[in-house]
Enzyme design. Structure first.
Site, PDB file in Angstrom:
ATOM      1  CB  CYS A  69      -2.539   5.660  -9.239  1.00  0.00           C
ATOM      2  SG  CYS A  69      -1.693   4.596 -10.452  1.00  0.00           S
ATOM      3  CG  HIS A 109      -2.694   1.331  -7.706  1.00  0.00           C
ATOM      4  ND1 HIS A 109      -3.441   2.408  -8.138  1.00  0.00           N
ATOM      5  CD2 HIS A 109      -2.675   1.405  -6.347  1.00  0.00           C
ATOM      6  CE1 HIS A 109      -3.868   3.091  -7.079  1.00  0.00           C
ATOM      7  NE2 HIS A 109      -3.416   2.503  -5.996  1.00  0.00           N
ATOM      8  CG  ASP A 124      -4.503   4.805  -3.178  1.00  0.00           C
ATOM      9  OD1 ASP A 124      -4.537   5.781  -3.953  1.00  0.00           O
ATOM     10  OD2 ASP A 124      -4.377   3.629  -3.567  1.00  0.00           O
TER      11      ASP A 124
END
Length: 258
Positions: A69, A109, A124
């Site tokens: 991420c 994250h 995302d």
């Protein structure tokens, strides 16, 4: 057009002269999810390097690797900023559905917030197979994509002020929490993500330093490869094959070009 912008477009198959708009982000996110996998191979090979524009460009766009991420969403952020969008990065805490609790590793994250016409949206491309593939407004409104239903709800607790929730197509009957994040705490220095990378690479409770993992979305579902299995979802049907190291290397090359 700078190098990252040009290389990103080439990697995902986007025309060099296409002007991006908010309305075209769905297309960009779908292309990105199919072209750049969520993977931890640098973690497993102990070849991590500093999170910087130069390293992200080289690793993901020149070497055609995937990432986690803090790499995938940072790269997307840099691309969007270069194309005139108003965006920031922020950190979140992932929810472990099996344990029914937020993970204890902290804000590991990294996600992206985008402003458009006075409205904030979550974007995302770094959450494995759980990608909304569209900007999700921070209003609680449900958006629907080929990957399922997604929403961001307002909360107020120690994990942040919003929560990303999902109901994946063919997989979830009910809403599931993905992660919580704080929209009031944008990240202003990319070097902050080196701490996240260190935790992911070294912490005993990290789920990404145990075995190789690669995931990407496909036109008909998703594909997940580890060193012990390959799992494919196509039109709502799952098939899983147990594999050995030799087969893993074959499939790694076949599906991920590595």
């Amino acid at each position: 057009m700078n190098e990252l912008n040009a290389l990103f477009r080439t990697r995902i198959g986007l025309s060099a002269n296409e002007r991006l708009t908010f309305e075209s982000l769905d297309h960009v996110l779908a292309l990105t999810a199919a072209a750049i996998p969520f993977e931890n191979l640098r973690i497993m090979d102990q070849k991590t390097n500093e999170i910087s524009i130069a390293n992200l460009t080289n690793n993901l766009l020149v070497q055609h690797e995937g990432g986690l991420c803090y790499e995938l969403n940072t790269l997307l952020y840099l691309f969007l900023i270069d194309n005139g969008f108003d965006a920031v990065l922020t950190r979140g805490v992932v929810y472990n559905y099996d344990a029914q609790a937020f993970v204890t590793l902290g804000r590991t994250h990294v996600t992206l917030l985008l402003m458009h016409e006075g409205q904030a949206y979550l974007v995302d491309t770094g959450f494995g197979g759980n990608l909304p593939l569209k900007p999700v407004p921070l209003t609680g409104e449900t958006i629907t994509s080929t990957n399922g239903e997604f929403r961001v709800v307002r909360v107020d607790n120690e994990h942040g002020d919003h929560r990303f929730e999902m109901k994946l197509k063919h997989k979830h009957a009910d809403w599931r929490i993905g992660y919580a994040f704080d929209s009031r705490k944008p990240v202003t220095d990319l070097s902050e993500f080196n701490e996240i990378q260190r935790i992911i690479a070294e912490h005993p409770q990290s789920s990404f330093n145990k075995h190789p993992l690669l995931t990407k979305l496909t036109e008909r579902g998703s594909l997940t490869l580890t060193n012990t299995s390959i799992t494919q979802w196509e039109d709502g049907i799952m098939t899983k094959e147990n594999i050995d190291d030799s087969r893993f290397k074959e499939l790694l090359k076949q599906h991920f070009g590595r």
